[in-house]
Design a protein around this motif. Structure first.
Motif, PDB file in Angstrom:
ATOM      1  N   UNK A  14     -25.629  13.713  31.642  1.00  0.00           N
ATOM      2  CA  UNK A  14     -26.017  13.483  30.249  1.00  0.00           C
ATOM      3  C   UNK A  14     -24.906  12.760  29.492  1.00  0.00           C
ATOM      4  N   UNK A  15     -25.278  12.239  28.308  1.00  0.00           N
ATOM      5  CA  UNK A  15     -24.316  11.513  27.478  1.00  0.00           C
ATOM      6  C   UNK A  15     -24.083  12.210  26.142  1.00  0.00           C
ATOM      7  N   UNK A  16     -24.430  13.479  26.043  1.00  0.00           N
ATOM      8  CA  UNK A  16     -24.212  14.249  24.812  1.00  0.00           C
ATOM      9  C   UNK A  16     -22.821  14.875  24.817  1.00  0.00           C
ATOM     10  N   UNK A  17     -22.290  15.214  23.631  1.00  0.00           N
ATOM     11  CA  UNK A  17     -21.072  16.025  23.600  1.00  0.00           C
ATOM     12  C   UNK A  17     -21.300  17.334  24.335  1.00  0.00           C
ATOM     13  N   UNK A  18     -20.265  17.796  25.054  1.00  0.00           N
ATOM     14  CA  UNK A  18     -20.390  19.030  25.826  1.00  0.00           C
ATOM     15  C   UNK A  18     -19.298  20.023  25.470  1.00  0.00           C
TER      16      UNK A  18
END
Length: 268
Positions: free
Chosen positions: A114-118
Motif C-alpha cells: 500500500x501507499x498509505x501512511x503506516x
C-alpha cells in the motif's frame, strides 16, 4: 503488576534479542537509508470538517490480550489493500508478538502493498524501536504516555520528528493529555481502553475531548464496534478513529470502512 507492565516486560525481552542480532548502529544506518516517511498529519487532519467523514486508521490485528485470537489473517498485504480501497487514511499494524501475535513481517508485507501512511503499533520503550520502525518504512510510531516518563516522552517524540516520522501519542487521563500537550504532540489519541486493566469505557473520549487542544489531530482509539460508536466519537470532535477488531472480524472490511465514514457524516 498491571497488564501494561507485563506487556512491557515481554517487549523488553524480545527487543534485547533483536538488538543482539542487529545492533543499534546498524539499525540507525538502515533507518537513514529508508525512503522518506509519508506525512501522517496531513493524512489525518481535518476529519472534523471533512465532508466525506471521519478519517480512519485501520488496523491489522490478529489477537488482543483481552479477547485472544481475533482473526486468522493469512494475507496481511491483502487486508491492507482492502483497507486502502475502502478509504482508510492510514494503516496500523501490530508488531508486538506475545500478546497481539504481531510481527514486523506483517508490517513489511503491508508496507510493500500500500501507499498509505503506516503506524508501527507496538509498545515503544527504547530509541532502538524508533530507528527500527523507520528502517521498516513506518511513518508513525506509538508513544504511550502511561509507559514513559516525561524525559523519555520528550526525547522519543523529538527523535521521531528528526527521522521524519510522526507519533501517535496515546493518553488515557487528563493528566496524561497534559503531559502529551507539554511535549507538543501533533497527533494525540485518547484510548478508551485502560491498558492497566483492559476495561473499555467508550464514553471516556467525550469526557476527555475538552482537554484536547484545537491544533492537534484528535484520535479516538478502541471501543469501535458499530457505526453508532463512530457517530459518538465524531460528535465529540474526533478527527480520526483507530479501529482494528471490528474490521478484522467483519467479512467485508471495505464495506465496514465506508459505513463508519458515512456514520460520522450523520453525526454532524
Amino acid at each position: 503488576m498491571t497488564v501494561l507492565d507485563d506487556i512491557i516486560a515481554g517487549v523488553r525481552e524480545d527487543l534485547a534479542a533483536r538488538e543482539a542480532a542487529v545492533p543499534l548502529p546498524e539499525m540507525i544506518r538502515r533507518a537513514a537509508q529508508a525512503a522518506p516517511a509519508r506525512d501522517a498529519v496531513a493524512a489525518l487532519v481535518g476529519g472534523r470538517a471533512d465532508p466525506e467523514g471521519i478519517r480512519v486508521i485501520s488496523e491489522v490485528k490478529r489477537s488482543s490480550p483481552s479477547k485472544g485470537a481475533l482473526a486468522d489473517i493469512a494475507e496481511p498485504a491483502e487486508l491492507g489493500r482492502a483497507y486502502e480501497r475502502g478509504g482508510a487514511s492510514a494503516v496500523s499494524v501490530l508488531t508486538e508478538r506475545r500478546r497481539f501475535n504481531g510481527s514486523l513481517a506483517d508490517f513489511d508485507a503491508v508496507r510493500a502493498a500500500i501507499d498509505l501512511p503506516m503506524l508501527r503499533k507496538d509498545f515503544t520503550v527504547a530509541e532502538y524501536q524508533i530507528h527500527e520502525a523507520r528502517a521498516h518504512g513506518a511513518d508513525l510510531v506509538l508513544l504511550i504516555v502511561a509507559a514513559l516518563d516525561d524525559a523519555q516522552l520528550r526525547d522519543f517524540l523529538q527523535l521521531t520528528h528528526e527521522l521524519g516520522m510522526n507519533a501517535l501519542v496515546e493518553a488515557h487521563t487528563p493528566e496524561e493529555i497534559a503531559r502529551a500537550v507539554d511535549v507538543d504532540a501533533r497527533i494525540l489519541g485518547v484510548n478508551v481502553r485502560n491498558l492497566k486493566t483492559l476495561d473499555v469505557d467508550p464514553d471516556r473520549y467525550a469526557r476527555l475531548a475538552a482537554d484536547l487542544p484545537e491544533h492537534v489531530v484528535r484520535v479516538a482509539e478502541s471501543g469501535v464496534e458499530s457505526a453508532a460508536q463512530v457517530e459518538q466519537y465524531a460528535a465529540a470532535g474526533a478527527d480520526a478513529i483507530l479501529v482494528g477488531e471490528a474490521l478484522v472480524r467483519h467479512g467485508a472490511p471495505e464495506q465496514a470502512l465506508q459505513q463508519f465514514r458515512a456514520a460520522s457524516v450523520r453525526a454532524r
